[in-house]
Design an enzyme around this catalytic site. Structure first.
Site, PDB file in Angstrom:
ATOM      1  N   ASP A  99      18.370-162.725  78.396  1.00 20.62           N
ATOM      2  CA  ASP A  99      19.584-163.360  78.849  1.00 20.62           C
ATOM      3  C   ASP A  99      20.266-163.762  77.660  1.00 20.62           C
ATOM      4  O   ASP A  99      21.013-164.915  77.536  1.00 20.62           O
ATOM      5  CB  ASP A  99      19.539-164.212  79.997  1.00 20.62           C
ATOM      6  CG  ASP A  99      18.881-163.865  81.155  1.00 20.62           C
ATOM      7  OD1 ASP A  99      18.464-162.565  81.393  1.00 20.62           O
ATOM      8  OD2 ASP A  99      18.379-164.566  81.871  1.00 20.62           O
TER       9      ASP A  99
ATOM     10  N   ASN B 285       8.058-165.873  89.272  1.00 22.79           N
ATOM     11  CA  ASN B 285       9.073-166.850  88.976  1.00 22.79           C
ATOM     12  C   ASN B 285       9.765-167.121  90.294  1.00 22.79           C
ATOM     13  O   ASN B 285      10.709-166.438  90.728  1.00 22.79           O
ATOM     14  CB  ASN B 285      10.031-166.442  87.823  1.00 22.79           C
ATOM     15  CG  ASN B 285      11.169-167.308  87.681  1.00 22.79           C
ATOM     16  OD1 ASN B 285      11.144-168.476  87.646  1.00 22.79           O
ATOM     17  ND2 ASN B 285      12.437-166.808  87.617  1.00 22.79           N
TER      18      ASN B 285
ATOM     19  N   GLY C 276      10.744-170.401  85.590  1.00 21.13           N
ATOM     20  CA  GLY C 276      11.756-169.806  84.444  1.00 21.13           C
ATOM     21  C   GLY C 276      12.863-169.836  85.012  1.00 21.13           C
ATOM     22  O   GLY C 276      13.911-169.031  84.633  1.00 21.13           O
TER      23      GLY C 276
END
Length: 698
Positions: free
Chosen positions: A133, A271, A25
């Protein structure tokens, strides 16, 4: 190994197994299909069960999410999903439509469903919608249709989930995905309450913890967010992520997450670093953590506070991972190759060799000739050192901390290097220890450069080259402090090679900012407020006099000792005016907290005062500088910057040297000028007993 192939954690409260594995990710170059297949093999071997496909810079995952996959792309995804199934890894396909989706437009919802239907036809059975985000302001059309951003996201997520037949694994990433993003806090976040109350109960929610990159994740924090979300979260853990800084790599263990969290979570996905091969440690130690039981395992008594978790020791997990990684480093990444413990030999090839005369066989050096190069391969100690140097976002490893502490001590006590005191021997002993540690870094670099597995080396190379160069600069600096010849000081001159300074334009910007360094992991000097340095003006006169008087009152003086008049006192008290361009003050959030004045020619003013310096001293050091800062200024940087600016101005006037007058009772300024390194004491019979004169040539 501490994990067993295929081992599964018991699921927490709720349905389904405990999700454990890796999320791809990060921002940057996605992993290759071959690397992902290798990941599936590792996950199966270590007992992890999930892979979340979410590379931010895969066009059709995020930016062009509406576009269907081409036949060639479809073929790759089908093969990847099949490889995951082959290794008992759940392939979760994630899509990020939040950059530009209009939630209220039915065509947009149809496009999203169509895209996920295509991936479902590839054999994928698990999905994820990500809204991280992105901008939180809704377009006018969505504002008319939905009361809040959370309602818009929940509505489309529920629709897609039901359209796909309510998959067993369906993950939702909220825009407020950590406690730091919640307004005003987790318990009072209207966004999270909407998500928790209206998102269908079969949908799991991703959460990164207190921050985007969380230092620690506590049981209390998870219980808090679970109460709002009405379900246990799946942790998307960024502790090993490095996409936010191209100079960082994280090779430390999964830590600061107690195993008590396991029954309170739906799962954990790491991640990790953008570079695939260095993630061996991050994923291996996560697997050890996931396969730990709250009541099992043994404590590592040497780990101190880190060993409070009876089910998991970060230190032991790290050593297990490094031991396994060493074996991988030793195996060649070329098909059909073998590990070469000694001199590296050429691969056999059907191609015609460049040499045409092979009658003499392999080359063997003769008497007096250079011997053939023999590769020295890395050891477990080398990998432990590598991990210490590239540990975790909030923590350096033990060796790195020791190196920083040694360098800091050597700098602070540099006066002892050339003096003949009791501290001199200790300084040189510590300098040698520091040099030995620097040499170990260089040798680690050399041995890692020889590993047969070149794919791992190429992912590591920029980082190990950078740290080797960094310790080389520090090593040269310490040798310069110890007076070990000019060659070691070449990197410190006024016209250095490009490798003599770090960071390029980014480094230049950081060094110009007032807060640079106040978040260093090695916290010395202590974190401070932002200080502003500006030219002195007439309105500052009373403030300067107040500071001067306050510092005089605070000086520790012997009783009944008269204070000799000094030029510095007259300058601070306003009886003398500083030279043009030679007066600065420093301010903090309260007000003026220090000053630095200079006289480019102190000879004439000296004639008016009974002075501590002789005429001979004034010939060699005709200029004077005086500095005072209040005790609340704990950071020496503002005073150093003011002195640097003043010395530059004095040098421009043509002066050949500068002196300062310091009373022995003024401990703070004595310590300050002593640690500057450039000012040296002048031993004069004419100076009063209570006064020390220090000077530097320009």
């Amino acid at each position: 190994m501490s994990t067993q192939a295929g081992a599964q954690r018991p699921a927490p409260a709720g349905t389904g197994r405990f999700i454990s594995g890796v999320v791809e990710g990060f921002y940057g170059r996605p992993w290759t299909m071959e690397q992902r297949t290798e990941l599936f093999k590792r996950e199966q071997r270590w007992g992890l069960n999930t892979y979340l496909y979410a590379p931010k810079d895969d066009y059709k995952h995020r930016m062009y999410w509406r576009d269907l996959y081409s036949p060639e792309e479809a073929e790759q995804l089908i093969a990847l999903i099949s490889a995951a199934k082959q290794h008992n890894v759940e392939f979760v396909y994630a899509i990020s439509p939040g950059l530009d989706i209009t939630f209220s437009n039915p065509k947009e919802v149809t496009a999203l469903k169509r895209k996920l239907e295509q991936v479902k036809e590839f054999g994928c059975r698990s999905f994820s919608l990500l809204f991280d985000d992105i901008e939180t302001e809704m377009c006018p059309a969505d504002k008319e249709a939905f009361s809040t951003f959370a309602h818009a996201q929940v509505a489309i997520t529920n629709q897609v989930y039901q359209h796909l037949g309510e998959p067993e694994v369906f993950l939702f990433c909220p825009t407020d995905y950590c406690a730091a993003f919640c307004t005003p806090n987790v318990l009072q976040s209207s966004y999270l309450h909407t998500v928790g109350e209206q998102l269908l109960p079969g949908i799991d929610i991703l959460w990164t913890g207190p921050k985007v990159v969380s230092h620690k994740i506590s049981v209390e924090s998870i219980e808090e967010v679970s109460s709002v979300l009405k379900r246990a979260p799946v942790i998307w853990d960024n502790i090993h992520a490095n996409d936010y800084d191209p100079q960082r790599l994280f090779l430390g263990p999964f830590k600061d997450r107690p195993t008590e969290l396991i029954p309170r979570l739906k799962g954990v996905l790491t991640n990790p670093n953008c570079e695939f091969y260095p993630n061996f440690v991050a994923i291996h130690t996560l697997a050890t953590w996931c396969n730990s039981s709250a009541g099992g395992g043994s404590r590592d008594v040497e780990m101190g506070d880190e060993a409070q978790d009876p089910g998991y020791s970060p230190h032991k997990a790290l050593m297990l991972a490094l031991s396994d990684w060493l074996q991988e480093l030793m195996s060649t990444d070329h098909p059909g190759g073998q590990c070469r413990p000694a001199r590296l030999k050429k691969e056999s090839s059907d191609e015609e060799p460049m040499q045409t005369d092979m009658s003499d066989g392999p080359y063997n050096p003769g008497p007096g000739e250079n011997p053939l190069y023999t590769a020295e391969l890395p050891t477990l100690d080398d990998l432990k050192l590598l991990s210490d140097l590239f540990y975790l976002p909030y923590e350096h490893g033990a060796t790195a901390r020791t190196m920083l502490q040694q360098l800091d001590w050597l700098k602070e006590h540099s006066q002892a290097a050339a003096a003949h005191t009791d501290e001199t021997a200790e300084w040189h002993s510590r300098a040698q220890q520091f040099d030995d540690m620097c040499d170990a870094v260089v040798q680690m670099f050399n041995r890692l450069s020889n590993v047969p597995n070149r794919s791992i080396l190429y992912d590591l190379y920029n980082y190990i080259c950078d740290i080797k160069s960094g310790v080389g600069l520090a090593r040269a600096y310490v040798k310069t402090l110890g007076g070990q010849g000019q060659p070691s000081a070449q990197v410190m001159n006024e016209d250095p090679e490009p490798w003599g300074f770090r960071g390029g334009l980014s480094g230049e910007f950081q060094r110009m900012l007032p807060g640079h360094g106040n978040r260093d992991l090695f916290k010395h000097p202590p974190m401070t407020a932002v200080y502003s340095i500006r030219p002195y003006c007439s309105e500052d006169k009373l403030e300067v006099q107040r500071i001067f008087e306050e510092m005089q009152r605070g000086e520790v003086r012997a009783p009944q000792v008269s204070q000799p008049p000094l030029i510095s006192d007259a300058l601070s008290a306003g009886e003398l005016s500083p030279s043009s361009q030679c007066a600065l003050v420093v301010e903090d959030e309260i007000g003026v907290c220090g000053y630095a004045f200079a006289l480019t020619d102190a000879k004439l003013p000296a004639a008016k005062f009974q002075r501590a310096v002789s005429d001979l001293v004034l010939e060699e050091f005709p200029s004077l500088v005086v500095v005072q800062v209040l005790p609340r200024v704990t950071d020496p940087s503002p005073a150093k910057r003011m002195v640097g600016q003043l010395l530059s101005s004095v040098r421009s006037s043509g002066s050949r040297g500068v002196f300062c007058e310091l009373r022995l009772s003024n401990r703070r300024m004595l310590d300050f000028f002593s640690k500057l390194g450039s000012f040296k004491p002048l031993h004069m019979d004419t100076a009063p007993q209570d006064v020390l004169v220090m000077a530097t040539s320009l």
